[in-house]
Design a protein around this motif. Structure first.
Motif, PDB file in Angstrom:
ATOM      1  N   VAL A  50      -3.194 -17.083 -23.553  1.00 14.93           N
ATOM      2  CA  VAL A  50      -4.814 -16.864 -23.745  1.00 14.93           C
ATOM      3  C   VAL A  50      -5.243 -17.355 -25.188  1.00 14.93           C
ATOM      4  O   VAL A  50      -5.753 -18.031 -25.359  1.00 14.93           O
ATOM      5  CB  VAL A  50      -5.523 -15.840 -23.201  1.00 14.93           C
ATOM      6  CG1 VAL A  50      -7.193 -15.842 -23.157  1.00 14.93           C
ATOM      7  CG2 VAL A  50      -4.998 -15.886 -21.630  1.00 14.93           C
ATOM      8  N   SER A  51      -4.359 -16.548 -25.973  1.00 22.68           N
ATOM      9  CA  SER A  51      -5.148 -17.063 -27.536  1.00 22.68           C
ATOM     10  C   SER A  51      -4.770 -18.741 -27.752  1.00 22.68           C
ATOM     11  O   SER A  51      -5.587 -19.072 -28.412  1.00 22.68           O
ATOM     12  CB  SER A  51      -4.567 -16.215 -28.361  1.00 22.68           C
ATOM     13  OG  SER A  51      -4.133 -16.821 -29.440  1.00 22.68           O
TER      14      SER A  51
ATOM     15  N   CYS B  95      -7.753 -10.204 -22.489  1.00 21.72           N
ATOM     16  CA  CYS B  95      -7.992 -11.467 -22.716  1.00 21.72           C
ATOM     17  C   CYS B  95      -9.451 -11.991 -23.045  1.00 21.72           C
ATOM     18  O   CYS B  95      -9.498 -13.350 -24.008  1.00 21.72           O
ATOM     19  CB  CYS B  95      -6.957 -11.728 -21.236  1.00 21.72           C
ATOM     20  SG  CYS B  95      -5.306 -12.051 -21.382  1.00 21.72           S
TER      21      CYS B  95
ATOM     22  N   SER C 228       0.220 -23.110 -24.295  1.00 22.02           N
ATOM     23  CA  SER C 228      -0.730 -22.632 -23.849  1.00 22.02           C
ATOM     24  C   SER C 228       0.297 -21.695 -22.344  1.00 22.02           C
ATOM     25  O   SER C 228       0.829 -20.968 -22.390  1.00 22.02           O
ATOM     26  CB  SER C 228      -1.795 -22.844 -23.483  1.00 22.02           C
ATOM     27  OG  SER C 228      -3.236 -23.620 -24.336  1.00 22.02           O
TER      28      SER C 228
ATOM     29  N   PHE D 166      -9.975 -14.214 -26.478  1.00 25.14           N
ATOM     30  CA  PHE D 166     -10.477 -15.533 -26.323  1.00 25.14           C
ATOM     31  C   PHE D 166     -11.986 -15.774 -26.592  1.00 25.14           C
ATOM     32  O   PHE D 166     -11.559 -17.052 -27.208  1.00 25.14           O
ATOM     33  CB  PHE D 166     -10.128 -15.427 -24.431  1.00 25.14           C
ATOM     34  CG  PHE D 166     -11.003 -17.300 -24.320  1.00 25.14           C
ATOM     35  CD1 PHE D 166      -9.899 -18.094 -24.366  1.00 25.14           C
ATOM     36  CD2 PHE D 166     -12.381 -17.839 -24.338  1.00 25.14           C
ATOM     37  CE1 PHE D 166     -10.065 -19.521 -24.149  1.00 25.14           C
ATOM     38  CE2 PHE D 166     -12.676 -18.910 -23.751  1.00 25.14           C
ATOM     39  CZ  PHE D 166     -10.847 -20.274 -23.968  1.00 25.14           C
TER      40      PHE D 166
ATOM     41  N   ALA E 183      -7.548 -20.814 -26.425  1.00 27.00           N
ATOM     42  CA  ALA E 183      -8.260 -20.487 -27.294  1.00 27.00           C
ATOM     43  C   ALA E 183      -8.732 -21.121 -28.748  1.00 27.00           C
ATOM     44  O   ALA E 183      -9.757 -22.258 -28.487  1.00 27.00           O
ATOM     45  CB  ALA E 183      -8.927 -19.139 -27.952  1.00 27.00           C
TER      46      ALA E 183
END
Length: 426
Positions: free
Chosen positions: A135-136, A8, A295, A12, A139
């Motif tokens: 997590v994507s 992750c 998120s 990120f 970011a």
């Protein structure tokens, strides 16, 4: 869990560097004497190379082993980040950003493939993909805000120096935690990888720059790719993979998700700054209410996918987002932020439900030994359609009536994606 967090972290950094530099462009231009074209190259050089090589990066991992490809991707990304931080000119920064894109293209599909292989059970895999998707999204949200804060505190070079120690730790963790999965029996389809890279680079560049020459180059390269793949003894993109209804449908929906999602982020950013007159940082803060559910819901949706499968979550997310987008029809010249907020909040909820489900459907539609390629195709669809969405929706954020068009277009695309999901995804 440590392995999951390491993968992750890699994803990120890759996603963060798509947007974190945007806020710093005026400062970079002043300090390096860079013109508008060079500043565009700083952004596009990374994005084009990343999108062009994702397929090749995923396929290389399947053949050579994801452990070595992920470690190589981390190392390339980290060294390029250090070079970016030391760049003496705008053109040098463009070149180093392209190398960053190469490292990211090796790294991103590998992180998803490692997670897929580390969690073979459907429920465990879906939960892990939910964390990965969360997590994507984090970011994506952190890019403008973190970029603005770091540039204000220490200048633009710190954006790149920050990657170096994080990448060093990630390399050590990857080598220690990822099992050696070298797969020698299958050969690397270098001709297919090269022609796919040229096709995708020309296509994404054409979308970003609106270049007719790039469109023609992409069409020629696509024909070459098809011919090469048909003649290859071990093609990079097997026909059986494309004939999988779920794989094809999930990637079309992934493309539709980013086409509308990234396009609407740009529309709302332009509207907040150009029409409502918020500054860059204030506009970024006002976009947080949509990023927060995106998120937070992604890990939750991962658990629900593990229990119910991807289709219900995909349909629910697309439906919520489509209805929310129609709220933009309420925008007039006299309305403000609170009128567009429900649309952005609903879109964030919809994408939060959708992201983990669509990734799970894509990687679940192929054999385990093709997880890297499946990840490469999925991320390529998201990057390419996202760039197309930015180009298309970018025309609609500077006036109130434009938001009406953007809302109808987005709702129509996601409505069509509901039909694709219902027909193709188990």
């Amino acid at each position: 869990m440590v392995l999951l967090l390491t993968m992750c972290a890699g994803m990120f950094l890759v996603q963060l560097d798509v947007t974190v530099v945007n806020v710093a462009l005026p400062t970079i231009g002043r300090e390096l004497g860079a013109g508008v074209g060079t500043l565009q190259g700083i952004v596009d050089g990374y994005a084009v190379v990343l999108a062009a090589l994702l397929l090749a990066g995923g396929a290389l991992g399947d053949v050579l082993g994801h452990r070595r490809i992920v470690a190589t991707g981390f190392a390339t990304f980290g060294l390029a980040s250090a070079a970016c931080a030391l760049a003496p000119s705008g053109l040098a920064l463009v070149a180093f950003r392209a190398v960053q894109g190469l490292g990211a293209a090796l790294l991103l599909p590998g992180t998803l493939a490692v997670i897929t292989n580390a969690y073979p059970g459907r429920r465990e895999r879906a939960r892990a993909l939910g964390v990965w998707a969360g997590v994507s999204a984090l970011a994506l949200a952190a890019g403008p805000v973190l970029g603005g804060a770091l540039v204000a505190a220490g200048g633009w070079r710190i954006l790149f120096w920050l990657n170096v120690p994080l990448v060093a730790l990630a390399i050590l963790a990857s080598l220690a935690l990822i099992e050696d999965d070298h797969r020698a029996p299958r050969r690397v389809d270098f001709a297919g990888a090269a022609s796919a890279a040229v096709t995708l680079a020309a296509l994404v560049f054409a979308v970003i720059e609106g270049s007719g020459v790039s469109v023609a180059a992409a069409a020629v390269a696509a024909v070459v790719f098809v011919v090469v793949e048909r003649r290859a003894p071990e093609p990079m993109l097997p026909g059986a993979l494309l004939r999988s209804r779920q794989f094809a449908g999930a990637n079309l929906v992934a493309g539709a998700m980013n086409f509308v999602g990234l396009g609407m982020i740009l529309v709302l950013t332009l509207y907040l700054q150009g029409v409502l007159r918020y500054g860059p940082f204030d506009a970024a803060v006002r976009l947080l209410p949509g990023f927060v559910p995106l998120s937070l819901l992604a890990p939750v949706s991962g658990r629900l996918v593990g229990r119910f499968g991807p289709r219900p979550l995909m349909i629910a997310g697309l439906a919520v987002g489509a209805v929310a987008l129609l709220n933009l029809l309420r925008v007039t010249t006299g309305t403000g932020y609170l009128t567009v907020l429900p649309s952005w909040l609903g879109l964030g909820i919809g994408m939060g439900l959708l992201t983990a489900a669509v990734v799970s459907a894509a990687v679940g539609g192929v054999p385990p030994d093709r997880a890297g390629l499946a990840s490469g195709v999925n991320n390529t669809a998201r990057q390419a359609f996202g760039a197309l969405g930015v180009a298309v929706f970018g025309h609609y954020g500077t006036f109130a009536a434009g938001l009406h068009t953007a809302g109808i277009l987005g709702a129509a695309v996601w409505g069509a994606a509901i039909g694709i999901t219902a027909c193709t995804v188990r």
